[in-house]
Design a protein around this motif. Structure first.
Motif, mmCIF file in Angstrom:
data_model
loop_
_atom_site.group_PDB
_atom_site.id
_atom_site.type_symbol
_atom_site.label_atom_id
_atom_site.label_comp_id
_atom_site.label_asym_id
_atom_site.label_seq_id
_atom_site.Cartn_x
_atom_site.Cartn_y
_atom_site.Cartn_z
ATOM 1 N N ALA A 175 2.523 -2.573 9.720
ATOM 2 C CA ALA A 175 3.258 -1.598 9.493
ATOM 3 C C ALA A 175 2.659 -0.269 9.930
ATOM 4 O O ALA A 175 3.293 0.575 10.277
ATOM 5 C CB ALA A 175 3.272 -1.396 7.661
ATOM 6 N N GLN A 176 1.441 -0.295 9.811
ATOM 7 C CA GLN A 176 0.496 1.079 10.389
ATOM 8 C C GLN A 176 0.932 1.393 11.847
ATOM 9 O O GLN A 176 1.349 2.406 12.284
ATOM 10 C CB GLN A 176 -0.781 0.646 10.390
ATOM 11 N N LYS A 177 0.660 0.072 12.677
ATOM 12 C CA LYS A 177 1.051 0.220 14.084
ATOM 13 C C LYS A 177 2.514 0.681 14.437
ATOM 14 O O LYS A 177 2.658 1.793 15.158
ATOM 15 C CB LYS A 177 0.932 -0.881 14.833
ATOM 16 N N ASN A 178 3.365 0.154 13.721
ATOM 17 C CA ASN A 178 4.878 0.772 13.916
ATOM 18 C C ASN A 178 5.138 2.076 13.474
ATOM 19 O O ASN A 178 5.952 2.720 13.773
ATOM 20 C CB ASN A 178 5.651 -0.321 13.297
ATOM 21 N N ALA A 179 4.690 2.390 12.393
ATOM 22 C CA ALA A 179 4.843 3.686 11.760
ATOM 23 C C ALA A 179 4.089 4.678 12.821
ATOM 24 O O ALA A 179 4.920 5.853 12.775
ATOM 25 C CB ALA A 179 4.108 3.736 10.294
ATOM 26 N N LEU A 180 2.806 4.345 13.196
ATOM 27 C CA LEU A 180 2.506 5.521 13.978
ATOM 28 C C LEU A 180 3.106 5.469 15.698
ATOM 29 O O LEU A 180 3.329 6.633 16.088
ATOM 30 C CB LEU A 180 0.787 4.857 14.373
ATOM 31 N N LEU A 181 3.828 4.458 15.910
ATOM 32 C CA LEU A 181 4.534 4.199 17.149
ATOM 33 C C LEU A 181 5.933 5.279 16.700
ATOM 34 O O LEU A 181 6.097 5.933 17.547
ATOM 35 C CB LEU A 181 5.151 3.082 17.618
ATOM 36 N N LEU A 182 6.312 5.224 15.655
ATOM 37 C CA LEU A 182 7.527 6.064 15.346
ATOM 38 C C LEU A 182 7.258 7.529 15.265
ATOM 39 O O LEU A 182 7.755 8.324 15.696
ATOM 40 C CB LEU A 182 8.172 5.504 14.074
ATOM 41 N N SER A 183 6.059 7.676 14.472
ATOM 42 C CA SER A 183 5.448 9.134 14.128
ATOM 43 C C SER A 183 6.647 10.069 13.653
ATOM 44 O O SER A 183 6.815 11.332 14.051
ATOM 45 C CB SER A 183 4.723 9.479 15.131
ATOM 46 N N ALA A 184 7.586 9.508 12.864
ATOM 47 C CA ALA A 184 8.834 10.355 12.338
ATOM 48 C C ALA A 184 8.644 10.667 10.970
ATOM 49 O O ALA A 184 8.339 9.814 10.091
ATOM 50 C CB ALA A 184 10.122 9.366 12.613
ATOM 51 N N GLY A 185 8.627 12.061 10.726
ATOM 52 C CA GLY A 185 8.291 12.668 9.499
ATOM 53 C C GLY A 185 8.935 11.680 8.109
ATOM 54 O O GLY A 185 10.389 11.680 8.425
ATOM 55 N N HIS A 186 8.207 11.336 7.215
ATOM 56 C CA HIS A 186 8.918 10.798 5.971
ATOM 57 C C HIS A 186 9.655 9.595 6.332
ATOM 58 O O HIS A 186 10.311 9.065 5.305
ATOM 59 C CB HIS A 186 9.841 11.742 5.415
ATOM 60 N N SER A 187 9.410 8.826 7.236
ATOM 61 C CA SER A 187 10.094 7.716 7.436
ATOM 62 C C SER A 187 8.840 6.691 6.877
ATOM 63 O O SER A 187 7.921 6.558 6.760
ATOM 64 C CB SER A 187 10.269 7.361 9.094
ATOM 65 N N PHE A 188 9.678 5.269 6.416
ATOM 66 C CA PHE A 188 8.700 4.217 5.849
ATOM 67 C C PHE A 188 9.275 3.051 6.445
ATOM 68 O O PHE A 188 10.477 2.888 6.939
ATOM 69 C CB PHE A 188 8.928 4.167 4.569
ATOM 70 N N ILE A 189 8.496 2.126 6.669
ATOM 71 C CA ILE A 189 8.515 0.797 7.277
ATOM 72 C C ILE A 189 7.862 -0.159 6.471
ATOM 73 O O ILE A 189 6.809 -0.028 5.985
ATOM 74 C CB ILE A 189 8.284 0.735 8.838
ATOM 75 N N VAL A 190 8.928 -1.307 6.060
ATOM 76 C CA VAL A 190 8.321 -2.362 5.235
ATOM 77 C C VAL A 190 8.581 -3.719 6.251
ATOM 78 O O VAL A 190 9.674 -3.803 6.567
ATOM 79 C CB VAL A 190 9.288 -2.548 4.329
ATOM 80 N N PHE A 191 7.520 -4.385 6.219
ATOM 81 C CA PHE A 191 7.714 -5.868 6.929
ATOM 82 C C PHE A 191 7.419 -6.849 5.577
ATOM 83 O O PHE A 191 6.594 -6.610 4.915
ATOM 84 C CB PHE A 191 6.399 -6.013 7.812
ATOM 85 N N LEU A 192 8.165 -7.787 5.485
ATOM 86 C CA LEU A 192 8.373 -8.816 4.446
ATOM 87 C C LEU A 192 7.703 -9.894 4.929
ATOM 88 O O LEU A 192 8.037 -10.323 5.972
ATOM 89 C CB LEU A 192 9.770 -8.940 3.878
#
Length: 151
Positions: free
Chosen positions: A59-76
């Motif tokens: 999740a960290q890796k992909n959130a950093l790739l996106l770097s879009a403010g206030h976005s969230f990503i959940v991997f199940l």
């Protein structure tokens, strides 16, 4: 403004939920919503906020790739599905948008300005290859029953 396409790294084909929220307490509230919706759920959650840190490596890796403010990503984790948690996530007061919930290949369309980045939309899966035939209908019906979502 510059447009970018970010491919989400998901080497194990896990289900992923991508959305947008508006407040720093989102991570705690989403965590509570997920564990309340499905006891024993396995997940990684990251929230792009300047004052906080992501929780799990993927999740960290992909959130950093996106770097879009206030976005969230959940991997199940394996065996856990968005259908079981989307209602709970949508009920979190800070959540303002869900862009997708998928295990398909995923690309995120990002707009970048001098201020920052924002998600414009997603490419979820691949281009349609045709119309579902009888064998496709049978496969789909068998799959949802195998997963326990239909009788």
């Amino acid at each position: 403004m510059e447009l970018k396409t970010i491919s989400i790294e998901n080497p194990n084909g896990l289900n992923v939920i991508l959305g947008q929220a508006h407040f720093i307490k989102t991570v705690e509230d989403m965590h509570e919503a997920l564990v309340s919706a499905v006891p024993g759920i396995k997940f990684g959650l990251a929230f792009c906020e300047a004052s906080g840190h992501a929780l799990v490596e993927l999740a960290q890796k992909n959130a950093l790739l996106l770097s879009a403010g206030h976005s969230f990503i959940v991997f199940l984790g394996a065996g856990f599905y968005p259908i079981n948690v989307l209602h709970a996530i949508k009920s979190v007061p800070e959540v303002v948008n869900i862009f997708c919930a998928t295990a398909n290949p995923l690309q995120v369309i990002i707009a970048e300005t001098e201020q920052g980045r924002g998600i414009l939309g997603v490419i979820d899966g691949v281009k349609s290859k045709g119309v579902e035939d009888a064998s496709g209908v049978a496969w789909r019906k068998e799959l949802v029953r195998k997963l326990g979502y239909k009788l």
